[in-house]
Design an enzyme around this catalytic site. Structure first.
Site, PDB file in Angstrom:
ATOM      1  N   ASP A 151       7.083   1.640   0.660  1.00  0.00           N
ATOM      2  CA  ASP A 151       7.934   0.810  -0.197  1.00  0.00           C
ATOM      3  C   ASP A 151       8.652  -0.319   0.561  1.00  0.00           C
ATOM      4  O   ASP A 151       9.884  -0.457   0.484  1.00  0.00           O
ATOM      5  CB  ASP A 151       8.962   1.679  -0.950  1.00  0.00           C
ATOM      6  CG  ASP A 151       8.301   2.807  -1.735  1.00  0.00           C
ATOM      7  OD1 ASP A 151       7.079   2.722  -1.978  1.00  0.00           O
ATOM      8  OD2 ASP A 151       8.992   3.775  -2.095  1.00  0.00           O
ATOM      9  N   GLU A 191      13.059   6.748  -1.111  1.00  0.00           N
ATOM     10  CA  GLU A 191      12.048   5.816  -1.614  1.00  0.00           C
ATOM     11  C   GLU A 191      12.696   4.462  -1.903  1.00  0.00           C
ATOM     12  O   GLU A 191      13.908   4.344  -2.040  1.00  0.00           O
ATOM     13  CB  GLU A 191      11.403   6.374  -2.898  1.00  0.00           C
ATOM     14  CG  GLU A 191      10.699   7.718  -2.662  1.00  0.00           C
ATOM     15  CD  GLU A 191       9.907   8.224  -3.865  1.00  0.00           C
ATOM     16  OE1 GLU A 191       8.789   8.704  -3.663  1.00  0.00           O
ATOM     17  OE2 GLU A 191      10.404   8.158  -5.005  1.00  0.00           O
ATOM     18  N   GLN A 211       4.334  -0.955 -10.748  1.00  0.00           N
ATOM     19  CA  GLN A 211       3.359   0.103 -10.525  1.00  0.00           C
ATOM     20  C   GLN A 211       2.664   0.367 -11.847  1.00  0.00           C
ATOM     21  O   GLN A 211       3.309   0.649 -12.862  1.00  0.00           O
ATOM     22  CB  GLN A 211       4.061   1.374 -10.023  1.00  0.00           C
ATOM     23  CG  GLN A 211       4.568   1.263  -8.609  1.00  0.00           C
ATOM     24  CD  GLN A 211       3.437   1.323  -7.604  1.00  0.00           C
ATOM     25  OE1 GLN A 211       2.987   2.389  -7.229  1.00  0.00           O
ATOM     26  NE2 GLN A 211       2.954   0.168  -7.155  1.00  0.00           N
ATOM     27  N   PHE A 231       0.762   0.897  -3.684  1.00  0.00           N
ATOM     28  CA  PHE A 231       2.064   1.459  -4.017  1.00  0.00           C
ATOM     29  C   PHE A 231       3.134   0.366  -4.003  1.00  0.00           C
ATOM     30  O   PHE A 231       2.849  -0.816  -3.845  1.00  0.00           O
ATOM     31  CB  PHE A 231       2.405   2.583  -3.029  1.00  0.00           C
ATOM     32  CG  PHE A 231       1.887   3.943  -3.449  1.00  0.00           C
ATOM     33  CD1 PHE A 231       0.824   4.067  -4.338  1.00  0.00           C
ATOM     34  CD2 PHE A 231       2.456   5.108  -2.942  1.00  0.00           C
ATOM     35  CE1 PHE A 231       0.352   5.321  -4.728  1.00  0.00           C
ATOM     36  CE2 PHE A 231       1.988   6.364  -3.325  1.00  0.00           C
ATOM     37  CZ  PHE A 231       0.944   6.470  -4.204  1.00  0.00           C
ATOM     38  N   SER A 232       4.388   0.800  -4.104  1.00  0.00           N
ATOM     39  CA  SER A 232       5.478  -0.159  -4.299  1.00  0.00           C
ATOM     40  C   SER A 232       5.725  -1.071  -3.101  1.00  0.00           C
ATOM     41  O   SER A 232       5.384  -0.742  -1.967  1.00  0.00           O
ATOM     42  CB  SER A 232       6.761   0.595  -4.621  1.00  0.00           C
ATOM     43  OG  SER A 232       6.675   1.069  -5.941  1.00  0.00           O
ATOM     44  N   ASN A 280       5.343   2.559 -13.587  1.00  0.00           N
ATOM     45  CA  ASN A 280       6.571   3.040 -12.937  1.00  0.00           C
ATOM     46  C   ASN A 280       7.273   1.898 -12.219  1.00  0.00           C
ATOM     47  O   ASN A 280       7.529   0.872 -12.875  1.00  0.00           O
ATOM     48  CB  ASN A 280       6.387   4.350 -12.150  1.00  0.00           C
ATOM     49  CG  ASN A 280       5.344   4.392 -11.074  1.00  0.00           C
ATOM     50  OD1 ASN A 280       4.164   4.321 -11.361  1.00  0.00           O
ATOM     51  ND2 ASN A 280       5.745   4.533  -9.846  1.00  0.00           N
ATOM     52  N   ASP A 281       7.621   2.040 -10.966  1.00  0.00           N
ATOM     53  CA  ASP A 281       8.556   1.124 -10.288  1.00  0.00           C
ATOM     54  C   ASP A 281       8.342  -0.382 -10.512  1.00  0.00           C
ATOM     55  O   ASP A 281       7.204  -0.852 -10.470  1.00  0.00           O
ATOM     56  CB  ASP A 281       8.453   1.291  -8.769  1.00  0.00           C
ATOM     57  CG  ASP A 281       8.411   2.718  -8.308  1.00  0.00           C
ATOM     58  OD1 ASP A 281       8.507   3.617  -9.139  1.00  0.00           O
ATOM     59  OD2 ASP A 281       8.281   2.914  -7.095  1.00  0.00           O
ATOM     60  N   TRP A 314      11.252  11.151 -12.446  1.00  0.00           N
ATOM     61  CA  TRP A 314      10.015  11.880 -12.135  1.00  0.00           C
ATOM     62  C   TRP A 314      10.006  13.291 -12.704  1.00  0.00           C
ATOM     63  O   TRP A 314       8.944  13.894 -12.852  1.00  0.00           O
ATOM     64  CB  TRP A 314       9.759  11.892 -10.626  1.00  0.00           C
ATOM     65  CG  TRP A 314       9.219  10.574 -10.143  1.00  0.00           C
ATOM     66  CD1 TRP A 314       9.831   9.685  -9.314  1.00  0.00           C
ATOM     67  CD2 TRP A 314       7.951   9.990 -10.485  1.00  0.00           C
ATOM     68  NE1 TRP A 314       9.029   8.576  -9.113  1.00  0.00           N
ATOM     69  CE2 TRP A 314       7.869   8.748  -9.825  1.00  0.00           C
ATOM     70  CE3 TRP A 314       6.885  10.393 -11.293  1.00  0.00           C
ATOM     71  CZ2 TRP A 314       6.758   7.901  -9.935  1.00  0.00           C
ATOM     72  CZ3 TRP A 314       5.772   9.540 -11.407  1.00  0.00           C
ATOM     73  CH2 TRP A 314       5.718   8.327 -10.739  1.00  0.00           C
TER      74      TRP A 314
HETATM   75  C1  FRU Z   1       8.831   5.745  -6.516  1.00  0.00           C
HETATM   76  C2  FRU Z   1       7.443   5.909  -5.907  1.00  0.00           C
HETATM   77  C3  FRU Z   1       7.314   5.094  -4.642  1.00  0.00           C
HETATM   78  C4  FRU Z   1       5.841   4.869  -4.538  1.00  0.00           C
HETATM   79  C5  FRU Z   1       5.445   4.717  -5.978  1.00  0.00           C
HETATM   80  C6  FRU Z   1       4.071   5.233  -6.304  1.00  0.00           C
HETATM   81  O1  FRU Z   1       8.885   6.028  -7.854  1.00  0.00           O
HETATM   82  O2  FRU Z   1       7.192   7.278  -5.645  1.00  0.00           O
HETATM   83  O3  FRU Z   1       7.879   5.691  -3.496  1.00  0.00           O
HETATM   84  O4  FRU Z   1       5.511   3.729  -3.780  1.00  0.00           O
HETATM   85  O5  FRU Z   1       6.411   5.415  -6.741  1.00  0.00           O
HETATM   86  O6  FRU Z   1       3.689   4.896  -7.598  1.00  0.00           O
END
Ligand code: FRU
Length: 484
Positions: free
Chosen positions: A153, A204, A38, A78-79, A21-22, A289
């Site tokens: 984040d 986020e 991520q 996490f991010s 992801n991110d 999401w």
């Molecule tokens: C955004 C998020 C962030 C978090 C991460 C977790 O997509 O929800 O807020 O740090 O993904 O994977």
């Protein structure tokens, strides 16, 4: 690299395998652009988060690197962001090296499962060999949690005027700012946003940076905030605020949200630290999401947007954030598939082009009433409709291919208001890459990024100009080269 699976992007970054992801830790150092992300290395759905890693020298080609950060006793990773600690303010370097410092959120699963609210804290890690190897700071976490459920984040940057590091962090429905002299000890300096912008979901992935207005010396500060859910076309989206930052406080008189991209698939995007030529380079995660876990790929899940340059345009009294593919992307433009086609008012042209799924389409238009349709042999079709009466661009992927893997994916058309588009001819650029389409109107003033999953490649492009008075000029279609 063997990137040949169905839907595998050919000129966008995607992980070799498993879930992504991110984008995280975007930083340029010693001629190298780092992209952390991520990553869950065990499955193609979200799971215990790591930071995956890739590097690029030209912002076009990417080299995969080993996983940079693994979960530890403080939680999952996490991010967050990464900085070049030029002055060794952190003291991590002992022999004259320049530390790269990653700042991220720890997510403690045990805490979440126990129903506590203090399970997200902020940690740091450093690398003394330009990102090859990483060590966590033994004093982690550097910012604890007194009971804010969504607290994450961190985006950190060096603020010259106050000679401090500034961190933007999100806390549920607002952003918090912190400052530090050494990246280890942080003080809370201000909050922003409880009553401004969109609040249909959790805030986020913040980002804060200055940007000059195009063609002037006026400087504004931009705060980017991703929000999920609550985006105008459903699920996840990226809003921004234009304002001022004095080293302590971000202020903006903007009440209504502005959106960086009105497609459904550009989320959690942030910008590079330390880029040359003072340009602001943005990368977003091309998913949402609502259905990120369900998209029809098997070996890997999801891709990043092409790297885009951010610019600030003053339109009347309004400041708008444009985003457009980096110049470097032009090096991927290959074989010509259609050249300088023009379409006068009230007429239609059919362009038969083998495999439009890896292409760039560009044209100039004075028409604000046109329709583009992509079609394949199975009669799957994708539509983009510019509609001046309603002052919007409509994107319709409801019959574009595989859409039923999740109910939110193909259940509606997406709207983008285009009220600030000028009267003169404007340029349209469209990048299609097997499972995505990125539409840039007027050099990125209006942008829509969306995932698509046609069962077979599109091989017809139908361009219809509905407006009598105007013309669509110089339609050029090119093959985009593969970067893998
Ligand atoms: C955004 C998020 C962030 C978090 C991460 C977790 O997509 O929800 O807020 O740090 O993904 O994977």
């Amino acid at each position: 690299m063997n990137y040949t699976e169905q839907y595998r992007p050919q000129f966008h970054f995607s992980p070799q395998e498993k879930w992504m992801n991110d984008p995280n830790g975007l930083v340029f150092h010693n001629g190298v652009y780092h992209l952390f992300y991520q990553y869950y290395p065990e499955d193609i759905v979200w799971g215990p988060m790591h930071w995956g890693h890739a590097i690029s020298k030209d912002m076009v080609h990417w080299e995969h690197k080993p996983i940079a950060l693994y979960p530890d006793e403080h939680g999952l990773i996490f991010s967050g962001s990464a900085v070049v600690d030029h002055k060794n303010t952190s003291g991590f370097a002992n022999n004259g090296e320049t530390p790269l410092v990653a700042v991220f959120t720890y997510h403690l699963m045990e805490g979440e499962k126990a129903g506590r609210t203090d399970y997200q804290t902020q940690g740091i890690a450093y690398s003394l060999d330009n990102g090859e190897t990483w060590a966590k700071y033994e004093g982690n976490p550097v910012i604890g949690n007194k009971g804010i459920k969504d607290f994450r984040d961190p985006k950190v940057f060096w603020h010259n005027e106050t000679e401090r590091w500034i961190m933007a962090l999100v806390a549920g429905d607002h952003a918090k700012f912190y400052s530090s002299k050494n990246l280890k000890e942080w003080s809370h300096i201000s909050d922003f946003g409880k009553t401004q912008g969109a609040h249909g979901g959790v805030w986020e992935c913040p980002d804060l940076f200055p940007l000059k207005v195009e063609g002037s010396d006026e400087e504004k500060w931009i705060l980017i905030i991703s929000i999920n859910p609550g985006a105008p076309n459903g699920g996840s989206g990226t809003q921004y605020f234009v304002g001022e930052f004095d080293g302590k406080r971000f202020k903006s008189d903007q009440k209504e949200p502005k959106w960086l991209d009105l497609g459904t698939d550009n989320y959690a995007g942030v910008t590079y630290n330390n880029t040359p030529e003072a340009r602001r380079v943005f990368i977003g995660w091309m998913s949402n999401w609502d259905y990120a876990r369900d998209t029809p790929t098997e070996k890997w899940r999801s891709a990043m947007t092409v790297p885009r340059k951010l610019s600030l345009r003053k339109v009347g009294e309004d400041y708008l954030l444009a985003n457009y593919p980096l110049e470097e992307t032009n090096s991927l433009v290959g074989e010509t598939l259609a050249k300088d086609v023009s379409i006068k008012g009230k007429s239609t042209k059919l362009l038969e082009i083998e495999n439009l799924n890896q292409s760039q389409i560009q044209f100039q238009s004075t028409s604000k009433d046109f329709k583009l349709t992509w079609k394949n042999e199975l009669d799957e079709q994708l539509e983009l409709i510019m509609d001046s009466k309603n002052n919007h661009l409509l994107f319709d992927r409801m019959k574009s291919g595989q859409v039923n893997f999740q109910s939110e994916f193909g259940n509606k058309k997406h709207h983008m208001p285009i009220g600030k588009l000028g009267d003169g001819p404007y340029k349209v650029t469209i990048l299609m890459d097997w499972s995505s389409i990125e539409v840039f109107i007027d050099n990125g003033l209006y942008v829509m990024t969306s995932q698509i999953f046609p069962t077979e490649p599109y091989n017809q492009l139908i361009v219809q100009n509905m407006d009598e008075e105007s013309i669509i000029n110089n339609i050029n279609v090119h093959r985009m080269k593969s970067i893998w």
